[in-house]
Design a protein around this motif. Sequence first.
Motif, mmCIF file in Angstrom:
data_model
loop_
_atom_site.group_PDB
_atom_site.id
_atom_site.type_symbol
_atom_site.label_atom_id
_atom_site.label_comp_id
_atom_site.label_asym_id
_atom_site.label_seq_id
_atom_site.Cartn_x
_atom_site.Cartn_y
_atom_site.Cartn_z
ATOM 1 N N ALA A 366 0.820 -1.212 0.000
ATOM 2 C CA ALA A 366 0.000 0.000 0.000
ATOM 3 C C ALA A 366 0.858 1.268 0.000
ATOM 4 O O ALA A 366 0.521 2.263 -0.640
ATOM 5 N N GLU A 367 1.980 1.221 0.721
ATOM 6 C CA GLU A 367 2.892 2.367 0.747
ATOM 7 C C GLU A 367 3.458 2.669 -0.633
ATOM 8 O O GLU A 367 3.778 3.824 -0.943
ATOM 9 N N LEU A 368 3.595 1.646 -1.469
ATOM 10 C CA LEU A 368 4.221 1.784 -2.778
ATOM 11 C C LEU A 368 3.212 2.051 -3.891
ATOM 12 O O LEU A 368 3.548 1.987 -5.073
ATOM 13 N N LEU A 369 1.980 2.359 -3.520
ATOM 14 C CA LEU A 369 0.902 2.558 -4.484
ATOM 15 C C LEU A 369 0.598 4.044 -4.663
ATOM 16 O O LEU A 369 0.529 4.802 -3.694
ATOM 17 N N LYS A 370 0.423 4.474 -5.897
ATOM 18 C CA LYS A 370 0.061 5.854 -6.191
ATOM 19 C C LYS A 370 -1.331 6.184 -5.658
ATOM 20 O O LYS A 370 -2.190 5.298 -5.579
ATOM 21 N N PRO A 371 -1.611 7.451 -5.360
ATOM 22 C CA PRO A 371 -2.995 7.850 -5.088
ATOM 23 C C PRO A 371 -3.885 7.492 -6.277
ATOM 24 O O PRO A 371 -3.527 7.732 -7.434
ATOM 25 N N GLY A 372 -5.008 6.864 -5.999
ATOM 26 C CA GLY A 372 -5.901 6.397 -7.050
ATOM 27 C C GLY A 372 -5.516 5.057 -7.627
ATOM 28 O O GLY A 372 -6.244 4.502 -8.465
ATOM 29 N N GLY A 373 -4.366 4.506 -7.204
ATOM 30 C CA GLY A 373 -3.892 3.234 -7.722
ATOM 31 C C GLY A 373 -4.627 2.042 -7.130
ATOM 32 O O GLY A 373 -5.336 2.157 -6.128
ATOM 33 N N VAL A 374 -4.430 0.876 -7.755
ATOM 34 C CA VAL A 374 -5.127 -0.351 -7.358
ATOM 35 C C VAL A 374 -4.123 -1.385 -6.856
ATOM 36 O O VAL A 374 -3.059 -1.580 -7.462
ATOM 37 N N LEU A 375 -4.480 -2.044 -5.765
ATOM 38 C CA LEU A 375 -3.685 -3.137 -5.191
ATOM 39 C C LEU A 375 -4.566 -4.369 -5.100
ATOM 40 O O LEU A 375 -5.743 -4.270 -4.730
ATOM 41 N N VAL A 376 -4.009 -5.512 -5.437
ATOM 42 C CA VAL A 376 -4.690 -6.786 -5.209
ATOM 43 C C VAL A 376 -3.893 -7.597 -4.205
ATOM 44 O O VAL A 376 -2.683 -7.782 -4.363
ATOM 45 N N TYR A 377 -4.586 -8.038 -3.167
ATOM 46 C CA TYR A 377 -4.009 -8.946 -2.171
ATOM 47 C C TYR A 377 -4.560 -10.333 -2.460
ATOM 48 O O TYR A 377 -5.782 -10.520 -2.538
ATOM 49 N N SER A 378 -3.671 -11.308 -2.634
ATOM 50 C CA SER A 378 -4.134 -12.649 -2.985
ATOM 51 C C SER A 378 -3.353 -13.711 -2.228
ATOM 52 O O SER A 378 -2.212 -13.497 -1.805
ATOM 53 N N THR A 379 -3.969 -14.893 -2.086
ATOM 54 C CA THR A 379 -3.311 -16.068 -1.503
ATOM 55 C C THR A 379 -3.848 -17.309 -2.227
ATOM 56 O O THR A 379 -4.856 -17.244 -2.941
ATOM 57 N N CYS A 380 -3.191 -18.434 -2.000
ATOM 58 C CA CYS A 380 -3.733 -19.722 -2.462
ATOM 59 C C CYS A 380 -4.305 -20.482 -1.261
ATOM 60 O O CYS A 380 -4.227 -21.696 -1.169
ATOM 61 N N PRO A 422 -12.225 -25.250 -4.300
ATOM 62 C CA PRO A 422 -11.819 -26.361 -5.171
ATOM 63 C C PRO A 422 -12.929 -27.282 -5.670
ATOM 64 O O PRO A 422 -13.057 -27.472 -6.892
ATOM 65 N N PRO A 423 -13.767 -27.896 -4.788
ATOM 66 C CA PRO A 423 -14.748 -28.839 -5.330
ATOM 67 C C PRO A 423 -15.836 -28.175 -6.177
ATOM 68 O O PRO A 423 -16.397 -28.808 -7.074
ATOM 69 N N ARG A 424 -16.101 -26.922 -5.924
ATOM 70 C CA ARG A 424 -17.114 -26.213 -6.727
ATOM 71 C C ARG A 424 -16.550 -25.767 -8.078
ATOM 72 O O ARG A 424 -17.203 -25.886 -9.119
ATOM 73 N N ASP A 425 -15.324 -25.249 -8.053
ATOM 74 C CA ASP A 425 -14.751 -24.629 -9.243
ATOM 75 C C ASP A 425 -13.799 -25.543 -10.006
ATOM 76 O O ASP A 425 -13.342 -25.200 -11.097
ATOM 77 N N GLY A 426 -13.465 -26.700 -9.432
ATOM 78 C CA GLY A 426 -12.678 -27.695 -10.150
ATOM 79 C C GLY A 426 -11.216 -27.355 -10.328
ATOM 80 O O GLY A 426 -10.564 -27.864 -11.243
ATOM 81 N N CYS A 427 -10.668 -26.507 -9.461
ATOM 82 C CA CYS A 427 -9.265 -26.129 -9.564
ATOM 83 C C CYS A 427 -8.765 -25.745 -8.171
ATOM 84 O O CYS A 427 -9.494 -25.870 -7.183
ATOM 85 N N ASP A 428 -7.516 -25.282 -8.092
ATOM 86 C CA ASP A 428 -6.962 -24.891 -6.796
ATOM 87 C C ASP A 428 -7.786 -23.766 -6.169
ATOM 88 O O ASP A 428 -8.275 -22.865 -6.863
ATOM 89 N N GLY A 429 -7.888 -23.802 -4.850
ATOM 90 C CA GLY A 429 -8.570 -22.730 -4.140
ATOM 91 C C GLY A 429 -7.690 -21.495 -4.031
ATOM 92 O O GLY A 429 -6.464 -21.591 -3.953
ATOM 93 N N SER A 430 -8.338 -20.331 -4.024
ATOM 94 C CA SER A 430 -7.581 -19.090 -3.883
ATOM 95 C C SER A 430 -8.496 -17.977 -3.400
ATOM 96 O O SER A 430 -9.725 -18.121 -3.355
ATOM 97 N N PHE A 431 -7.853 -16.859 -3.060
ATOM 98 C CA PHE A 431 -8.570 -15.671 -2.569
ATOM 99 C C PHE A 431 -7.929 -14.445 -3.182
ATOM 100 O O PHE A 431 -6.703 -14.399 -3.392
ATOM 101 N N ALA A 432 -8.740 -13.440 -3.501
ATOM 102 C CA ALA A 432 -8.192 -12.172 -3.988
ATOM 103 C C ALA A 432 -9.125 -11.032 -3.609
ATOM 104 O O ALA A 432 -10.353 -11.160 -3.688
ATOM 105 N N ALA A 433 -8.534 -9.930 -3.186
ATOM 106 C CA ALA A 433 -9.271 -8.718 -2.833
ATOM 107 C C ALA A 433 -8.683 -7.545 -3.597
ATOM 108 O O ALA A 433 -7.464 -7.444 -3.756
ATOM 109 N N ARG A 434 -9.536 -6.643 -4.047
ATOM 110 C CA ARG A 434 -9.111 -5.470 -4.808
ATOM 111 C C ARG A 434 -9.277 -4.220 -3.934
ATOM 112 O O ARG A 434 -10.379 -3.930 -3.460
#
Length: 442
Positions: A366-380, A422-434
């Motif tokens: 977040a510190e390295l993001l411009k004003p108005g910029g977008v960050l995505v936080y994700s995990t598996c 995983p069982p619903r989407d048929g692939c690895d589980g993951s999370f992402a927030a914008r």
Amino acid sequence: MDELAAREFALKILKRVEQGAYADKMLESLLPQSRLSDTDKALVRELVLGVTKWRRRLDWILKVYLVKGPDRLNPWIRNILRLGIYQIVFLDRIPPWAAVDEAVKLAEKYGHEGTKRLVNGVLRRVAREGDNVKYPNVKRDPAIYLSVYYSHPLWTVRRWIERYGVAETVKLCEFNNANPKVFIRTNSLKTTPERLIGQLEAEGIEARPNQLLVDFLELESAEGLFKTRCFLEGHFQVQDPGAGVAALLLEPRPGERVLDMCSAPGGKATHMAEIMRNQGLILALDKQKRRLRTLQENMKRLGVQIIQTKAEDALNFTSEPFDRVLVDAPCSGSGTFCRRADARWKMRERIEELTGLQLALLKKGAELLKPGGVLVYSTCSIEPEENEMVVERFLKENPGFTLEKAEKVLPSIAEQYVKIFPPRDGCDGSFAARIRRRGEYD
């Protein structure tokens, strides 16, 4: 083919895994150096990953036939028995007598006459009676039954039942124990999914469109995949759709400056470069220089030219702000248990040790993001402590940032967040927030 050598190779890895080593990393580092045939290497991989994945159920079976239980055994003998039981119970292509015979030979080498007789006796009984083993009563305590029968930690199963219910937890455990699917991401700089399907078919590889993400294909098998012209000429990258959502949610645009904070092995960085049409700059950071080499090799093969790599701890990195930042944080990997055999046994400790780092990385991004910029936080991960709880704490402590609904970018697969199950989407589980940094005039 030397099956005894293959089993002994697997045994040595399993002993080290039991001491805390990572099964996939051990296989990755040791198998290429061995003199085993390709067939024997495949057997080693099957045995190591299978025994690691099914350890809890194998030990339950062992308890039925041992007076003192597996924990009291010499580690060599314990793992020899696990290897033997795994082959008898799960590998139909290996005759039970062969599994018993090879295990007895290993017990003779790594034990003594008594342990040799023990291994012979236990495995012969499993071969005769193994189908009649009684597991915990599912009605009395579903969590204990599922933990043993599907070989997952009890702590994990209890929290999943509380969150998803018994039926969905069964589906999740079954997915985790299945053979992982093979997915590839079309390199949009060079081809299209439709053309790639035809190109692969001409080389004997069957592929079909993935239902979750349009640029991804699912393969029937990976055999021969890395020898195809399509691979060598960079028409695709191996990547799971669950890992592909982060770059799509970030929406990097041509000409922008983008930071990928925890980049290696670089699948998301090359994906972003394709989305940006090879225009702009992506700075890919990772603490370990050797891990960035894989990214550099893939960049060359894929024809990606806008990524700069830098071996540096992201928490110590300083720079002019970026238009967009991807924080793909280290995590427990609970969405990838199908692919990572030993991750399930380390989940609790990984969550406890990583949540502080995850928040610190998000703050740094977040510190390295411009004003108005977008960050995505994700995990598996599919665990809330590593996902929405980290995001919610960050937003509470940093009022200059706001959460944007993921469904505005990915309406077919997201709501407030992207949560791949995983069982619903048929692939690895993951999370992402914008997350967006408020502009100067907001």
